[in-house]
Design an enzyme around this catalytic site. Structure first.
Site, mmCIF file in Angstrom:
data_model
loop_
_atom_site.group_PDB
_atom_site.id
_atom_site.type_symbol
_atom_site.label_atom_id
_atom_site.label_comp_id
_atom_site.label_asym_id
_atom_site.label_seq_id
_atom_site.Cartn_x
_atom_site.Cartn_y
_atom_site.Cartn_z
ATOM 1 N N ASP A 1 -96.183 10.103 92.587
ATOM 2 C CA ASP A 1 -96.046 8.760 92.696
ATOM 3 C C ASP A 1 -94.738 8.512 93.086
ATOM 4 O OD1 ASP A 1 -95.952 6.289 91.252
ATOM 5 O OD2 ASP A 1 -97.022 6.633 89.537
ATOM 6 N N GLY B 1 -94.222 9.793 96.864
ATOM 7 C CA GLY B 1 -95.025 9.170 98.006
ATOM 8 C C GLY B 1 -95.780 8.154 97.682
ATOM 9 N N ASP B 2 -96.431 7.562 98.674
ATOM 10 C CA ASP B 2 -97.207 6.183 98.515
ATOM 11 C C ASP B 2 -98.849 6.610 98.707
ATOM 12 O OD1 ASP B 2 -98.381 3.722 98.621
ATOM 13 O OD2 ASP B 2 -96.855 3.026 100.125
ATOM 14 N N PHE B 3 -99.582 6.240 97.508
ATOM 15 C CA PHE B 3 -101.174 6.564 97.743
ATOM 16 C C PHE B 3 -101.726 5.924 98.708
ATOM 17 C CE2 PHE B 3 -101.231 4.656 93.405
ATOM 18 C CZ PHE B 3 -101.540 3.471 93.563
ATOM 19 N N HIS C 1 -109.166 0.600 89.070
ATOM 20 C CA HIS C 1 -109.672 -0.573 88.618
ATOM 21 C C HIS C 1 -108.298 -1.670 88.905
ATOM 22 C CE1 HIS C 1 -107.267 -0.866 84.226
ATOM 23 N NE2 HIS C 1 -106.373 -0.512 85.390
#
Length: 874
Positions: free
Chosen positions: A741, A765-767, A784
């Site tokens: 995250d 990190g950045d997904f 979602h």
């Protein structure tokens, strides 16, 4: 045209209804055919949990002479035994013989098969539908039922007899390693156990006795400990003695109640009179229950069995199935509370005795020192490496395995039926009883609506009737209730209605075809003036009732507002040590006492909190989860779900529907939800603690129903504080975990609760850019939040980082086909107001995964509302 009766539940209660109908088949005159549909997805048809296949050391505690499944044929079970050359009397004691529970399950199977054949000879076809009931609707014409498979059935009458309630989890240990939440079947659950390990059993009732006996039978030779508050073992079933009840009878109870409820004083007089007539007394029963060492009490009861003098316990054991339900129904509300809170364990110990064979074995285990009973149990904590520490009045006790056998005094809705019952109560079909279970009529077992009106075509039986009734699941009780229900089904309203067919649900008109209007029937020579008048009356009433229902639904927003008020003020925490008045709670919380009372009164109508006769409020089993200091607490989740960000956004959704803005939240607050939670520290903390609180109960079933590969690296994508990864690692000690995250989120992660463990790491990190390497990727409520394009980007990054043979697991709600209520549709409405994403159907997920280079392999629909969606590289 035919008549259709539905039985919802194919366990022991369903078997009783089939057998009762065979004894008293409904008349088919005027109808072409009759059909009985039985709905369940069980592998234990007719046996239920109680009488499933198990070891030959698991005994019934009632003799077959009192266990006939045919109420009007009390010797039916004995005849079955004789036909199989089974002794009906014990050759050693000369007492009526007991069967093992698996053997009794064989009897239920044989008797029900015979009953089905008998019904067939009377024109009734019995068909088993291997699907659970998901939704039901009622009106004066019949019952409409939708199954979990999406099929719809129209029924003339129905009996709601679902069972399978699991044991209580008083210490919130579900999902913990070395914890057995349900011991049955004993032969399977206890197989492979280390013979010398320290076994703890929560509870000291009949199931706890079964566990201890099974351990001895299976060769276990380590120490066994039973833990409970009272330390009270079940009484020993005494010798069979004939006694005709003269004071504890239904007419006598009704006379004692007069036109009002039965008081505790009146009940005590009836019990004392009955015991005196049998040569016993209430004082003798009290002496039996005085605190004393378990072996001392058990030895005295075994001596009493051999002497065969006092039959007081046997009198109560006979009265319970005979008049217990009527007595409880007529009892005053304060008396019911008093019995449940103070007397329940003693009533159960006397009236649910253990068979002599088990009593003898327990006495041997106690005298040899292998079994110890620990009263005064106050808490349980998982130990650092394995096992548990149990806090008792004599000090902490360590065990390696903990087996749960705790049955709550206040019964709850069976887990697998909660969706069905929640829908039926929300739509006004069924009314909840304030003590648990559902409201019903005492004489007919007809379900009652929230307003107390009977549903003339829907009966209730078994688990769902507790605690409107007290004793609900013993075979004598089930057989008697089923006979009464069969009489109602046979004698009332069997005129055939329009032909009915099962069909796949698209978006159907859920109401059966309406009867002809009164005007159409004026020309019917068979229609009387009274019939036409009643039809006009009913039509007007129906219309008014439907309008009122809609108004009530519009006011339902008050309930989550009251929940939020209770969560914010922390009322549940202040009730943890016992009931308090609104004035006391007001002083503790800084709230106005009168306004607080009105709030708690509303919540009490839904079973959240309970008001006693002194005007004090106390926690119910549901309200326990509003506390902030218990496992599975949802207090933070409720505060997040009802926060201003969500509350105002959903309230303004009409503007989004008109096209004023894509997302209500952005129109109201001038920023995205992520900017709101990312920039403002209090809202972000509320979000992540809320998600952690929401995840803990949601993920229990999915985590423990999925078989994770041994030694795999599991990456929790967008995992927040670790609410998902924590239970996964706890339940699977060979896994290694990566929490992924943003950096400032990970600063508050809770993986350190695992201790000094090298099995996890937190990776920032950045997904949307990349994902860490791993074998299994977990994404709960991630896709979602986003539209298909950005959700596919996240999944594609998982796919690119995934090791060969890896997989992706989405923990999401899967919206089923049709228009039946489902939590995913509620969540989708909320998502529409706040996020750019949406909830998805199975086909939506299949297409989304394909865009990311993944292939959907299976969807595991768990006991909760979250599904586990598995995908692998395409």
């Amino acid at each position: 045209m035919g008549v259709t009766i539905g039985i919802i539940g194919g366990g022991t209660a369903g078997a009783c209804v089939i057998n009762a109908l065979a004894e008293h088949p409904p008349d088919l005159s005027g109808a072409e055919s009759g059909e009985v549909l039985v709905f369940d997805d069980t592998a234990l048809w007719w046996r239920g949990r109680a009488y499933q296949d198990d070891g030959e050391y698991v005994w019934c505690n009632v003799p077959m002479s009192d266990m006939s499944v045919r109420y009007h044929d009390p010797d039916h079970g004995l005849a079955w035994m004789r036909a199989r050359d089974l002794a009906v009397d014990d050759p050693v004691t000369g007492q009526p013989a007991l069967l093992t529970r698996p053997a009794y399950g064989d009897y239920l199977n044989a008797a029900t098969s015979e009953a089905i054949s008998r019904l067939g000879g009377r024109g009734w076809r019995v068909r088993l539908v291997s699907e659970r009931a998901a939704r039901l609707w009622c009106d004066r014409r019949g019952v409409r039922l939708e199954t979990t498979g999406g099929r719809c059935h129209d029924l003339d009458r129905a009996v709601l007899a679902v069972g399978g309630n699991a044991y209580a989890d008083p210490y919130r240990l579900s999902g913990t390693a070395d914890y057995l939440p349900d011991p049955y079947p004993l032969e399977k659950r206890l197989a492979g156990l280390d013979r010398g390990c320290r076994v703890g059993i929560l509870g000291t009732g009949l199931a706890a006795v079964d566990v201890a006996v099974a351990l001895q039978e299976l060769g276990h030779d380590g120490p066994i400990s039973m833990f409970c508050r009272s330390g009270l073992l079940p009484a020993v079933r005494g010798p069979h003695r004939s006694h005709q009840l003269t004071h504890l009878t239904v007419p006598a109870i009704e006379r004692a109640a007069h036109d009002g409820p039965l008081s505790l004083t009146a009940l005590r007089r009836l019990v004392e009179a009955e015991l005196r007539s049998a040569g016993s007394s209430l004082d003798h029963l009290r002496r039996m229950l005085l605190p004393q060492p378990p072996l001392t009490r058990l030895s005295a009861e075994l001596d009493a069995f051999r002497a065969g003098n006092d039959i007081g316990p046997q009198v109560l054991q006979k009265a319970v199935p005979t008049v217990g339900q009527d007595l409880w129904y007529l009892l005053a509300q304060d008396a019911k509370h008093w019995i449940l809170d103070r007397l329940h364990r003693y009533v159960m110990a006397l009236c649910c005795p253990m068979p002599l064979v088990n009593a003898t074995r327990i006495a041997h285990l106690l005298s040899s020192g292998r079994l110890t009973v620990h009263p005064g149990t106050t808490g349980v904590q998982p130990a650092p490496l394995r096992g548990f520490t149990v806090d008792t009045s004599a000090g902490p006790v360590r065990v390696d395995l903990l087996v749960n056998t705790v049955t709550p005094a206040r019964r709850t809705i069976p887990h697998l039926a909660r969706g069905l019952i929640d829908h039926a109560t929300a739509t006004g079909v069924l009314g909840r009883h304030p003590l648990g279970g559902l409201h019903l009529d005492r004489h007919t077992s007809l379900a009652l609506t929230p307003h107390g009106r009977p549903q003339p075509r829907l009966h209730l039986l078994g688990e769902l009737t507790g605690t409107a009734f007290y004793f609900i699941s013993g075979m004598p009780v089930l057989a008697k209730r089923s006979a009464d229900i069969a009489h109602c089904l046979s004698s009332r309203g069997n005129a055939p209605t329009a032909p009915r067919r099962s069909r796949r649900v698209g978006p159907p008109n859920r109401r059966p075809a309406p009867r002809r209007a009164a005007a159409d029937r004026i020309h019917d020579p068979k229609a009387t003036d009274r019939e036409i008048s009643m039809s006009n009356e009913t039509t007007a009433v129906d219309k008014g009732s439907e309008a009122l229902t809609l108004l009530e639904q519009a006011m339902e927003y008050a309930y989550p507002a009251a929940l939020r008020a209770a969560a914010v003020t922390g009322v549940a925490d202040h009730l943890a040590d016992g009931p308090k008045t609104p004035e006391e709670l007001g002083r503790m919380t800084g709230a106005d006492a009168q306004k607080l009372y009105r709030t708690l009164r509303l919540l009490a109508t839904r079973g959240v909190f309970r008001e006693d006769e002194q005007g004090r409020f106390e926690l119910t089993s549901t309200a326990e989860y509003l506390r902030s200091d218990v496992p599975l607490s949802v207090r933070a989740a409720i505060m997040m779900i009802t926060s201003k960000a969500m509350w105002l956004s959903t309230g303004e959704l009409a503007g989004t529907l008109r096209g004023d803005s894509d997302i209500s939240f952005e129109r109201l607050f001038g920023k995205t939800i992520w900017e709101h939670w990312g920039r403002d520290l209090p809202p972000e903390e509320e979000f992540h603690t809320g998600m952690m609180s929401m995840t803990e109960p949601e993920i229990q079933s999915p985590v423990h129903s999925y078989d994770f590969p041994e030694g795999a690296t599991v990456v929790d994508v967008g995992g927040g504080y670790g609410g998902l990864l924590l239970p996964v690692l706890r339940a699977n000690p060979t896994l290694r975990g990566v929490l992924y995250d943003r950096e400032h989120v990970l600063a508050k992660h809770r993986l350190a609760e695992l201790g000094a463990d090298d099995r996890w790491e937190a990776v920032p990190g950045d997904f949307f850019e990349t994902c860490p390497e791993g074998d299994v990727y977990l994404l709960k409520y991630i896709t979602h939040d986003w539209d298909d394009e950005r959700a596919a980007l996240i999944l594609r990054n998982c796919r690119q980082a995934m090791k060969p043979g890896g997989r992706v697991l989405l923990f999401d709600m899967v919206i089923p086909p049709g228009n039946s209520p489902h939590p995913g549709k509620l969540m989708d409405f909320i998502v529409m107001a706040i996020y750019p994403g949406r909830e998805r159907t199975e086909e939506d997920f299949r297409r989304l995964l394909a865009k990311a280079g993944l292939r959907l392999t299976r969807i595991n629909n768990t006991a909760g509302y979250l599904s586990t969606i598995e995908a692998v590289a395409a």
